[in-house]
Design a protein around this motif. Sequence first.
Motif, PDB file in Angstrom:
ATOM      1  N   VAL A  69       1.756   7.947 -14.536  1.00 44.27           N
ATOM      2  CA  VAL A  69       0.895   7.123 -13.683  1.00 44.27           C
ATOM      3  C   VAL A  69      -0.440   6.851 -14.372  1.00 44.27           C
ATOM      4  O   VAL A  69      -0.864   5.701 -14.505  1.00 44.27           O
ATOM      5  CB  VAL A  69       0.668   7.840 -12.334  1.00 44.27           C
ATOM      6  CG1 VAL A  69      -0.183   6.976 -11.432  1.00 44.27           C
ATOM      7  CG2 VAL A  69       1.986   8.183 -11.685  1.00 44.27           C
ATOM      8  N   THR A  70      -1.085   7.931 -14.834  1.00 41.16           N
ATOM      9  CA  THR A  70      -2.406   7.780 -15.442  1.00 41.16           C
ATOM     10  C   THR A  70      -2.336   6.906 -16.693  1.00 41.16           C
ATOM     11  O   THR A  70      -3.207   6.071 -16.928  1.00 41.16           O
ATOM     12  CB  THR A  70      -2.968   9.163 -15.779  1.00 41.16           C
ATOM     13  OG1 THR A  70      -3.017   9.934 -14.585  1.00 41.16           O
ATOM     14  CG2 THR A  70      -4.354   9.066 -16.353  1.00 41.16           C
ATOM     15  N   GLU A  71      -1.295   7.106 -17.496  1.00 42.19           N
ATOM     16  CA  GLU A  71      -1.174   6.316 -18.728  1.00 42.19           C
ATOM     17  C   GLU A  71      -1.010   4.831 -18.422  1.00 42.19           C
ATOM     18  O   GLU A  71      -1.532   3.985 -19.140  1.00 42.19           O
ATOM     19  CB  GLU A  71       0.033   6.806 -19.541  1.00 42.19           C
ATOM     20  CG  GLU A  71      -0.256   8.093 -20.275  1.00 42.19           C
ATOM     21  CD  GLU A  71       0.983   8.672 -20.924  1.00 42.19           C
ATOM     22  OE1 GLU A  71       2.012   7.986 -20.949  1.00 42.19           O
ATOM     23  OE2 GLU A  71       0.911   9.817 -21.384  1.00 42.19           O
ATOM     24  N   THR A  72      -0.285   4.518 -17.346  1.00 39.62           N
ATOM     25  CA  THR A  72      -0.108   3.115 -16.990  1.00 39.62           C
ATOM     26  C   THR A  72      -1.436   2.496 -16.579  1.00 39.62           C
ATOM     27  O   THR A  72      -1.751   1.366 -16.969  1.00 39.62           O
ATOM     28  CB  THR A  72       0.903   2.981 -15.840  1.00 39.62           C
ATOM     29  OG1 THR A  72       2.059   3.720 -16.192  1.00 39.62           O
ATOM     30  CG2 THR A  72       1.265   1.545 -15.585  1.00 39.62           C
ATOM     31  N   ILE A  73      -2.228   3.227 -15.819  1.00 40.21           N
ATOM     32  CA  ILE A  73      -3.492   2.672 -15.337  1.00 40.21           C
ATOM     33  C   ILE A  73      -4.462   2.464 -16.485  1.00 40.21           C
ATOM     34  O   ILE A  73      -5.091   1.412 -16.605  1.00 40.21           O
ATOM     35  CB  ILE A  73      -4.137   3.608 -14.296  1.00 40.21           C
ATOM     36  CG1 ILE A  73      -3.218   3.764 -13.094  1.00 40.21           C
ATOM     37  CG2 ILE A  73      -5.495   3.097 -13.864  1.00 40.21           C
ATOM     38  CD1 ILE A  73      -3.636   4.865 -12.171  1.00 40.21           C
ATOM     39  N   ALA A 129       2.769   8.501  -0.069  1.00 35.85           N
ATOM     40  CA  ALA A 129       1.993   8.485  -1.307  1.00 35.85           C
ATOM     41  C   ALA A 129       2.891   8.247  -2.517  1.00 35.85           C
ATOM     42  O   ALA A 129       2.556   7.472  -3.418  1.00 35.85           O
ATOM     43  CB  ALA A 129       1.229   9.797  -1.470  1.00 35.85           C
ATOM     44  N   LEU A 130       4.054   8.893  -2.511  1.00 36.48           N
ATOM     45  CA  LEU A 130       4.973   8.766  -3.650  1.00 36.48           C
ATOM     46  C   LEU A 130       5.515   7.340  -3.749  1.00 36.48           C
ATOM     47  O   LEU A 130       5.594   6.768  -4.833  1.00 36.48           O
ATOM     48  CB  LEU A 130       6.115   9.773  -3.480  1.00 36.48           C
ATOM     49  CG  LEU A 130       6.972  10.070  -4.705  1.00 36.48           C
ATOM     50  CD1 LEU A 130       6.102  10.534  -5.844  1.00 36.48           C
ATOM     51  CD2 LEU A 130       8.003  11.133  -4.377  1.00 36.48           C
ATOM     52  N   GLU A 131       5.857   6.783  -2.574  1.00 40.27           N
ATOM     53  CA  GLU A 131       6.366   5.400  -2.580  1.00 40.27           C
ATOM     54  C   GLU A 131       5.292   4.454  -3.116  1.00 40.27           C
ATOM     55  O   GLU A 131       5.581   3.575  -3.934  1.00 40.27           O
ATOM     56  CB  GLU A 131       6.785   5.002  -1.157  1.00 40.27           C
ATOM     57  CG  GLU A 131       7.276   3.582  -1.010  1.00 40.27           C
ATOM     58  CD  GLU A 131       6.153   2.619  -0.728  1.00 40.27           C
ATOM     59  OE1 GLU A 131       6.068   1.611  -1.449  1.00 40.27           O
ATOM     60  OE2 GLU A 131       5.349   2.876   0.187  1.00 40.27           O
ATOM     61  N   ALA A 132       4.035   4.662  -2.683  1.00 45.22           N
ATOM     62  CA  ALA A 132       2.948   3.793  -3.150  1.00 45.22           C
ATOM     63  C   ALA A 132       2.790   3.919  -4.656  1.00 45.22           C
ATOM     64  O   ALA A 132       2.629   2.915  -5.359  1.00 45.22           O
ATOM     65  CB  ALA A 132       1.649   4.163  -2.436  1.00 45.22           C
ATOM     66  N   THR A 133       2.873   5.154  -5.159  1.00 49.10           N
ATOM     67  CA  THR A 133       2.724   5.370  -6.598  1.00 49.10           C
ATOM     68  C   THR A 133       3.827   4.656  -7.373  1.00 49.10           C
ATOM     69  O   THR A 133       3.564   3.949  -8.348  1.00 49.10           O
ATOM     70  CB  THR A 133       2.780   6.874  -6.909  1.00 49.10           C
ATOM     71  OG1 THR A 133       1.823   7.544  -6.095  1.00 49.10           O
ATOM     72  CG2 THR A 133       2.482   7.144  -8.361  1.00 49.10           C
ATOM     73  N   LEU A 134       5.080   4.825  -6.907  1.00 52.60           N
ATOM     74  CA  LEU A 134       6.202   4.212  -7.613  1.00 52.60           C
ATOM     75  C   LEU A 134       6.130   2.696  -7.546  1.00 52.60           C
ATOM     76  O   LEU A 134       6.405   1.999  -8.522  1.00 52.60           O
ATOM     77  CB  LEU A 134       7.523   4.717  -7.030  1.00 52.60           C
ATOM     78  CG  LEU A 134       7.764   6.211  -7.259  1.00 52.60           C
ATOM     79  CD1 LEU A 134       8.884   6.712  -6.375  1.00 52.60           C
ATOM     80  CD2 LEU A 134       8.075   6.479  -8.715  1.00 52.60           C
ATOM     81  N   SER A 135       5.738   2.159  -6.379  1.00 50.07           N
ATOM     82  CA  SER A 135       5.620   0.709  -6.258  1.00 50.07           C
ATOM     83  C   SER A 135       4.497   0.196  -7.135  1.00 50.07           C
ATOM     84  O   SER A 135       4.591  -0.885  -7.714  1.00 50.07           O
ATOM     85  CB  SER A 135       5.360   0.308  -4.808  1.00 50.07           C
ATOM     86  OG  SER A 135       6.441   0.672  -4.008  1.00 50.07           O
ATOM     87  N   PHE A 136       3.425   0.975  -7.241  1.00 50.81           N
ATOM     88  CA  PHE A 136       2.320   0.585  -8.114  1.00 50.81           C
ATOM     89  C   PHE A 136       2.804   0.486  -9.562  1.00 50.81           C
ATOM     90  O   PHE A 136       2.428  -0.417 -10.297  1.00 50.81           O
ATOM     91  CB  PHE A 136       1.177   1.592  -8.010  1.00 50.81           C
ATOM     92  CG  PHE A 136       0.088   1.361  -9.015  1.00 50.81           C
ATOM     93  CD1 PHE A 136      -0.843   0.358  -8.818  1.00 50.81           C
ATOM     94  CD2 PHE A 136       0.013   2.119 -10.169  1.00 50.81           C
ATOM     95  CE1 PHE A 136      -1.826   0.122  -9.753  1.00 50.81           C
ATOM     96  CE2 PHE A 136      -0.969   1.885 -11.111  1.00 50.81           C
ATOM     97  CZ  PHE A 136      -1.891   0.884 -10.902  1.00 50.81           C
TER      98      PHE A 136
END
Lengths: 325, 309
Positions: free
Chosen positions: A263-267, B240-247
């Motif tokens: 996640v962090t790497e993508t951002i 939260a997990l769904e939001a993260t994955l969709s992001f």
Amino acid sequence: MIVFIIRRSLQSGVVLLLMSVLVFVGVYAIGNPVDILISPEATPQEYEEAIIAMGLDKPMWSQYLTFLNGALHGDLGNSFVFNEPALKLILQRLPATLELAFGALFIAIVLGIPLGLIAGIKSESWVGRSIMSGSILGFSVPTFWVGLMMIMVFAVMLGWLPASGRGQTTDLFGIPVSFFSLDGLSHILLPAVNLGLFKLSLTIRLTRAGTRENLQLDYVKFARAKGLTNGRVIGVHVLKNILIPVVTVLGLELGSLIAFAVVTETIFAWPGMGKLLIDSIGVLDRPIIVAYLLITVTMFIVINFVVDVLYSVLDPRVRLGEEKI
Amino acid sequence: MTTSAEDVTIQPEKVTIPTVESPFRRFVSDFSESKMALLGLAVFLCIVFAAVFAPYISPQDPYDLAQLDIMEGRLEPGTKSFVGYTHWLGTDDQGRDMLSGIFYGLRTSLAVGSMSALLALLLGGTMGLIAAYFGGKIDTIIMRIVDIQLSFPSILIALILLAILGQGVDKIIIALLAAQWAYYARTIRSTAMVERQKEYIEAATCLAMSHRRIVFRELLPNCLPPLIVVGTVQVAHAIALEATLSFLGIGLPITEPSLGLLISNGFEYMLSGKYWISFFPGVALVITIVSINLVGDQLRDVLNPRLQK
């Protein structure tokens, strides 16, 4: 003891094999990468040739056996996009991810332990309460959104820190690292804080609970009765006792830091293997996806195996509980 | 024995109970002790209301192309629209009103989050109960699977599955279900192990009830309180997990805009200072998660038998 280690390593082997089947079959069952990789103007003949060149014409089990044989020899296939060995591409990016993970861990420890100590000593005062509220917020707020807000505040509005990339790197034993130059440090600061935020909250909670528990114990009273200063009682005696569980838990959490680095790497456009994974899912670059998943799963299995064995050495009950099965 | 657990699941507002010291009344008064938890509950109910009635309270239907005007794209919060109403939270790149977008996004996020949490509860609960009731080999096998799964972080499990399955509402629900069922299984197993030793199970066995009846009618209701607590926390976690994955672009497809997708949509405009496209959906997400967690924290304190006065 030896029986326990053998049984555990057999179990790890089975899990790894199952994972490789699941990942391989799953990843290779979706989509047709030829559609994406070959130009739309290609003739049917060129199309067929591309399929044969990538080995996609063979049956699934034969592809799996070829893959497994290659995997055991350290060959996970060539990336469709970069046309280089997938394993090499992943391993090239592993140092960047590890650097980020250790940076996050460093921040969690360096900030978390003192804050947790303060929250534990002054648990009833407003300082302690606000540290705890902050840590609850750190648990609740999704990491990726905090990352965006950090970019907005520190990179866009204030312009203090760069928002993406790794910056200038220097070579350490042939591996490029960021934290020896000021430019590299300024690049790693935001991503590392972002990734470390969750672990920071965890460290604060663990340290606080440990401090409160230890302050009640006799050795603290004894140390005070000896006339030691408050700073010495807490900074030496209490700290030593709470460090053991905190370090154990954080060591275990290193694996999850590597997973969350995606996640962090993508951002922050950090050139680690997590960003490579997300990019590869987008273009269906199967060998890279398979290589990433297998390497990460292997890392987890090894970490868990080592921890299990260490625990069984330290605590015989773990080992004896297994015997019954 | 079973009444206290069943009453817990009933909505607090709709029931009037004449007796003063019923277990349910005590539950309500215990819960109300924390002002933060009540605030959390109130906020959460507002969010559910906004999500359910999104088509009626939104100023604009953000997915009706006829109502959109590309000229209104990326307007700052508080700008008046051409039609007359005010975009209190600004507009996104397509000229969609952010407030309306958030209401619709909450719908998707809450639906996916609660759906996957419910399915995970059903699957994990059943597995945990079976493991605890039958014990022996079955218990060993189920709990070994649970142990192995819990040694991987949930985001990695979801990543593996989504890399395999691809995008889609059903796929992300499967991924979240797979990532979360083990938490329920472990929780209910540890409770059920304790309950199984009690006399009422022995009595039920003596009455020659079927296994199914004992497990689901006798054992299950008494294992519900801890399951409810884990369930609340896991709903927040699922959202939260769904939001993260969709992001990350591997969760929901763009045809199902959840809060995570709205945030991701605004990411590219953030560097040019247009903060509101990402900022407000994120605030909505944080408020949702925090309010659920506040309720969950208080439920844990109230339903924990060790803390009962």
